[in-house]
Scaffold this motif. Structure first.
Motif, PDB file in Angstrom:
ATOM      1  N   LYS A   1       0.833  -1.203   0.000  1.00 53.16           N
ATOM      2  CA  LYS A   1       0.000   0.000   0.000  1.00 53.16           C
ATOM      3  C   LYS A   1       0.872   1.260   0.000  1.00 53.16           C
ATOM      4  O   LYS A   1       0.576   2.241  -0.701  1.00 53.16           O
ATOM      5  N   ILE A   2       1.953   1.235   0.770  1.00 55.48           N
ATOM      6  CA  ILE A   2       2.864   2.382   0.833  1.00 55.48           C
ATOM      7  C   ILE A   2       3.613   2.546  -0.490  1.00 55.48           C
ATOM      8  O   ILE A   2       3.863   3.669  -0.943  1.00 55.48           O
ATOM      9  N   ILE A   3       3.978   1.442  -1.140  1.00 60.40           N
ATOM     10  CA  ILE A   3       4.632   1.516  -2.450  1.00 60.40           C
ATOM     11  C   ILE A   3       3.748   2.267  -3.436  1.00 60.40           C
ATOM     12  O   ILE A   3       4.201   3.183  -4.135  1.00 60.40           O
ATOM     13  N   ARG A   4       2.477   1.880  -3.519  1.00 68.12           N
ATOM     14  CA  ARG A   4       1.553   2.557  -4.440  1.00 68.12           C
ATOM     15  C   ARG A   4       1.428   4.043  -4.093  1.00 68.12           C
ATOM     16  O   ARG A   4       1.441   4.909  -4.978  1.00 68.12           O
ATOM     17  N   PHE A   5       1.284   4.331  -2.799  1.00 73.53           N
ATOM     18  CA  PHE A   5       1.135   5.711  -2.334  1.00 73.53           C
ATOM     19  C   PHE A   5       2.354   6.548  -2.718  1.00 73.53           C
ATOM     20  O   PHE A   5       2.213   7.651  -3.288  1.00 73.53           O
ATOM     21  N   ARG A   6       3.540   6.033  -2.457  1.00 74.57           N
ATOM     22  CA  ARG A   6       4.760   6.782  -2.778  1.00 74.57           C
ATOM     23  C   ARG A   6       4.969   6.886  -4.285  1.00 74.57           C
ATOM     24  O   ARG A   6       5.480   7.891  -4.785  1.00 74.57           O
ATOM     25  N   ARG A   7       4.566   5.856  -5.021  1.00 79.37           N
ATOM     26  CA  ARG A   7       4.670   5.913  -6.484  1.00 79.37           C
ATOM     27  C   ARG A   7       3.740   6.997  -7.025  1.00 79.37           C
ATOM     28  O   ARG A   7       4.090   7.726  -7.965  1.00 79.37           O
ATOM     29  N   ALA A   8       2.552   7.121  -6.435  1.00 81.53           N
ATOM     30  CA  ALA A   8       1.616   8.165  -6.861  1.00 81.53           C
ATOM     31  C   ALA A   8       2.197   9.555  -6.596  1.00 81.53           C
ATOM     32  O   ALA A   8       2.089  10.453  -7.443  1.00 81.53           O
ATOM     33  N   ILE A   9       2.833   9.737  -5.428  1.00 80.77           N
ATOM     34  CA  ILE A   9       3.446  11.029  -5.105  1.00 80.77           C
ATOM     35  C   ILE A   9       4.531  11.372  -6.112  1.00 80.77           C
ATOM     36  O   ILE A   9       4.580  12.482  -6.661  1.00 80.77           O
ATOM     37  N   ASN A  10       5.423  10.426  -6.383  1.00 82.92           N
ATOM     38  CA  ASN A  10       6.532  10.694  -7.304  1.00 82.92           C
ATOM     39  C   ASN A  10       6.042  10.897  -8.726  1.00 82.92           C
ATOM     40  O   ASN A  10       6.560  11.766  -9.455  1.00 82.92           O
ATOM     41  N   THR A  11       5.042  10.119  -9.144  1.00 82.25           N
ATOM     42  CA  THR A  11       4.494  10.281 -10.493  1.00 82.25           C
ATOM     43  C   THR A  11       3.855  11.650 -10.647  1.00 82.25           C
ATOM     44  O   THR A  11       4.048  12.344 -11.653  1.00 82.25           O
ATOM     45  N   HIS A  12       3.096  12.070  -9.637  1.00 83.97           N
ATOM     46  CA  HIS A  12       2.449  13.388  -9.690  1.00 83.97           C
ATOM     47  C   HIS A  12       3.486  14.509  -9.667  1.00 83.97           C
ATOM     48  O   HIS A  12       3.362  15.496 -10.401  1.00 83.97           O
ATOM     49  N   ARG A  13       4.533  14.350  -8.858  1.00 81.99           N
ATOM     50  CA  ARG A  13       5.565  15.394  -8.758  1.00 81.99           C
ATOM     51  C   ARG A  13       6.284  15.603 -10.088  1.00 81.99           C
ATOM     52  O   ARG A  13       6.643  16.720 -10.443  1.00 81.99           O
ATOM     53  N   LEU A  14       6.494  14.527 -10.834  1.00 85.68           N
ATOM     54  CA  LEU A  14       7.234  14.593 -12.095  1.00 85.68           C
ATOM     55  C   LEU A  14       6.315  14.684 -13.310  1.00 85.68           C
ATOM     56  O   LEU A  14       6.801  14.633 -14.448  1.00 85.68           O
ATOM     57  N   ASP A  15       5.026  14.842 -13.081  1.00 86.23           N
ATOM     58  CA  ASP A  15       4.035  14.754 -14.151  1.00 86.23           C
ATOM     59  C   ASP A  15       3.917  16.078 -14.909  1.00 86.23           C
ATOM     60  O   ASP A  15       3.116  16.940 -14.550  1.00 86.23           O
ATOM     61  N   ILE A  16       4.707  16.219 -15.958  1.00 85.33           N
ATOM     62  CA  ILE A  16       4.652  17.457 -16.761  1.00 85.33           C
ATOM     63  C   ILE A  16       3.403  17.491 -17.644  1.00 85.33           C
ATOM     64  O   ILE A  16       3.003  18.549 -18.119  1.00 85.33           O
ATOM     65  N   ASP A  17       2.785  16.317 -17.862  1.00 83.46           N
ATOM     66  CA  ASP A  17       1.582  16.257 -18.702  1.00 83.46           C
ATOM     67  C   ASP A  17       0.306  16.484 -17.910  1.00 83.46           C
ATOM     68  O   ASP A  17      -0.786  16.555 -18.495  1.00 83.46           O
ATOM     69  N   GLN A  18       0.430  16.602 -16.592  1.00 85.64           N
ATOM     70  CA  GLN A  18      -0.717  16.855 -15.721  1.00 85.64           C
ATOM     71  C   GLN A  18      -1.854  15.869 -15.984  1.00 85.64           C
ATOM     72  O   GLN A  18      -2.967  16.228 -16.364  1.00 85.64           O
ATOM     73  N   HIS A  19      -1.555  14.599 -15.759  1.00 90.53           N
ATOM     74  CA  HIS A  19      -2.544  13.555 -15.968  1.00 90.53           C
ATOM     75  C   HIS A  19      -3.723  13.716 -15.004  1.00 90.53           C
ATOM     76  O   HIS A  19      -3.587  14.258 -13.909  1.00 90.53           O
ATOM     77  N   SER A  20      -4.852  13.201 -15.407  1.00 92.56           N
ATOM     78  CA  SER A  20      -6.010  13.167 -14.526  1.00 92.56           C
ATOM     79  C   SER A  20      -5.750  12.193 -13.387  1.00 92.56           C
ATOM     80  O   SER A  20      -4.848  11.342 -13.461  1.00 92.56           O
ATOM     81  N   LEU A  21      -6.554  12.295 -12.327  1.00 88.55           N
ATOM     82  CA  LEU A  21      -6.397  11.368 -11.210  1.00 88.55           C
ATOM     83  C   LEU A  21      -6.684   9.934 -11.636  1.00 88.55           C
ATOM     84  O   LEU A  21      -6.085   8.993 -11.104  1.00 88.55           O
ATOM     85  N   THR A  22      -7.578   9.764 -12.600  1.00 87.44           N
ATOM     86  CA  THR A  22      -7.857   8.416 -13.099  1.00 87.44           C
ATOM     87  C   THR A  22      -6.618   7.811 -13.737  1.00 87.44           C
ATOM     88  O   THR A  22      -6.245   6.660 -13.457  1.00 87.44           O
ATOM     89  N   THR A  23      -5.950   8.605 -14.584  1.00 94.32           N
ATOM     90  CA  THR A  23      -4.723   8.127 -15.225  1.00 94.32           C
ATOM     91  C   THR A  23      -3.622   7.927 -14.208  1.00 94.32           C
ATOM     92  O   THR A  23      -2.883   6.932 -14.245  1.00 94.32           O
ATOM     93  N   LEU A  24      -3.502   8.853 -13.266  1.00 94.32           N
ATOM     94  CA  LEU A  24      -2.480   8.736 -12.224  1.00 94.32           C
ATOM     95  C   LEU A  24      -2.666   7.465 -11.409  1.00 94.32           C
ATOM     96  O   LEU A  24      -1.693   6.785 -11.067  1.00 94.32           O
ATOM     97  N   SER A  25      -3.911   7.132 -11.101  1.00 91.15           N
ATOM     98  CA  SER A  25      -4.168   5.923 -10.313  1.00 91.15           C
ATOM     99  C   SER A  25      -3.675   4.681 -11.047  1.00 91.15           C
ATOM    100  O   SER A  25      -3.136   3.762 -10.427  1.00 91.15           O
ATOM    101  N   LEU A  26      -3.824   4.648 -12.361  1.00 90.53           N
ATOM    102  CA  LEU A  26      -3.348   3.504 -13.139  1.00 90.53           C
ATOM    103  C   LEU A  26      -1.832   3.495 -13.229  1.00 90.53           C
ATOM    104  O   LEU A  26      -1.198   2.432 -13.142  1.00 90.53           O
ATOM    105  N   LEU A  27      -1.220   4.665 -13.389  1.00 83.63           N
ATOM    106  CA  LEU A  27       0.244   4.750 -13.452  1.00 83.63           C
ATOM    107  C   LEU A  27       0.891   4.320 -12.138  1.00 83.63           C
ATOM    108  O   LEU A  27       2.017   3.814 -12.134  1.00 83.63           O
TER     109      LEU A  27
END
Length: 277
Positions: A210-236
């Motif tokens: 659960k923590i892996i997914r949570f931290r992956r979401a934080i890092n993906t969002h921080r580096l997300d220059i394309d500003q993905h939707s939360l739906t896309t972010l959840s899959l990433l």
């Protein structure tokens, strides 16, 4: 409050330590309060001339000219914890990668962790050595001395299955398998897996995932220059869907992902993520 982050210079320590950070506060500063969140790191914190108090989910650190060095290890908690700093503070912190702190301890991590902010004193020379390091006035030299100490305690860490299981669980390219499937491929029982996670990580496999997914979401969002939707972010971030991500975020942080991402602060290279109140 000023935070300076240093990456290890030692080739050996680079494999075990994500970073060091030094936090300083001046006497005239107003109190700082922030939320910190579950992490894969195990974190060793040192506070000079300070008193630390724990009251439920609040950690209070305030200055006291007592000549005492407080040493704590953090990493057991599974939901947001509030920290409050008051007065001048000098803190040096080491962020160990998953499992890594075991390579520097005389026995398994569980022997040193009994709560989410445990007193930490693994060796007879630890506190005297840390006191000398805290007294070094130049920050870069302070970190060099900290590196030298950890190198002196290095004894390696060998385990028949945990490193490979963690590599699989943290690999964003690997297809996620059930805990049952992981146990079967490693010829171990679920009970054995849970016992070893508890002994060396102070977490259950499900908490760790659960923590892996949570931290992956934080890092993906921080580096997300394309500003993905939360739906896309959840899959990433390897959630099953957006509802799954929302549910986990509320459990780990108390907030929805939208609110969390609008408030979170990334310090240094993103290794430290706090939400200031």
């Amino acid at each position: 409050m000023e935070i300076t982050i240093y990456k290890p210079l030692s080739p050996l320590l680079k494999a075990y330590i994500d970073c060091f950070y030094i936090l300083t506060r001046q006497p005239e500063e107003l109190p700082n309060t922030y939320l910190t969140f579950p992490s894969m790191h195990h974190i060793v914190c040192l506070y000079a001339d300070a008193v630390t108090e724990i009251n439920n989910e609040l950690i209070s650190i305030h200055h006291e000219s007592n000549g005492i060095l407080q040493s704590r290890i953090v990493g057991k908690f599974s939901k947001a914890v509030c920290a409050r700093y008051e007065g001048p503070i000098s803190e040096i912190t080491t962020l160990f990668k998953p499992l890594a702190v075991n390579a520097f301890l005389p026995s398994p991590l569980k022997d040193f962790v009994n709560e989410h902010f445990s007193v930490f004193n693994p060796y007879p020379d630890f506190l005297p050595a840390m006191r000398k390091i805290q007294d070094i006035p130049i920050l870069s030299e302070k970190v060099e001395a900290m590196e030298a100490y950890w190198i002196s305690k290095y004894q390696g860490f060998q385990h028949p299955f945990l490193p490979s299981i963690l590599d699989e669980m943290t690999n964003s390219e690997a297809q996620e398998r059930s805990i049952t499937a992981i146990c079967k491929s490693n010829a171990i029982s679920r009970q054995t897996l849970y016992q070893h996670f508890d002994r060396y990580l102070c977490k259950t496999p499900s908490e760790f995932r659960k923590i892996i997914r949570f931290r992956r979401a934080i890092n993906t969002h921080r580096l997300d220059i394309d500003q993905h939707s939360l739906t896309t972010l959840s899959l990433l971030a390897d959630y099953f869907d957006q509802s799954h991500m929302i549910r986990d975020f509320k459990e780990l942080t108390g907030y929805t992902p939208k609110y969390f991402f609008n408030r979170i602060s990334h310090l240094g290279d993103g290794s430290v993520n706090w939400l200031f109140l």
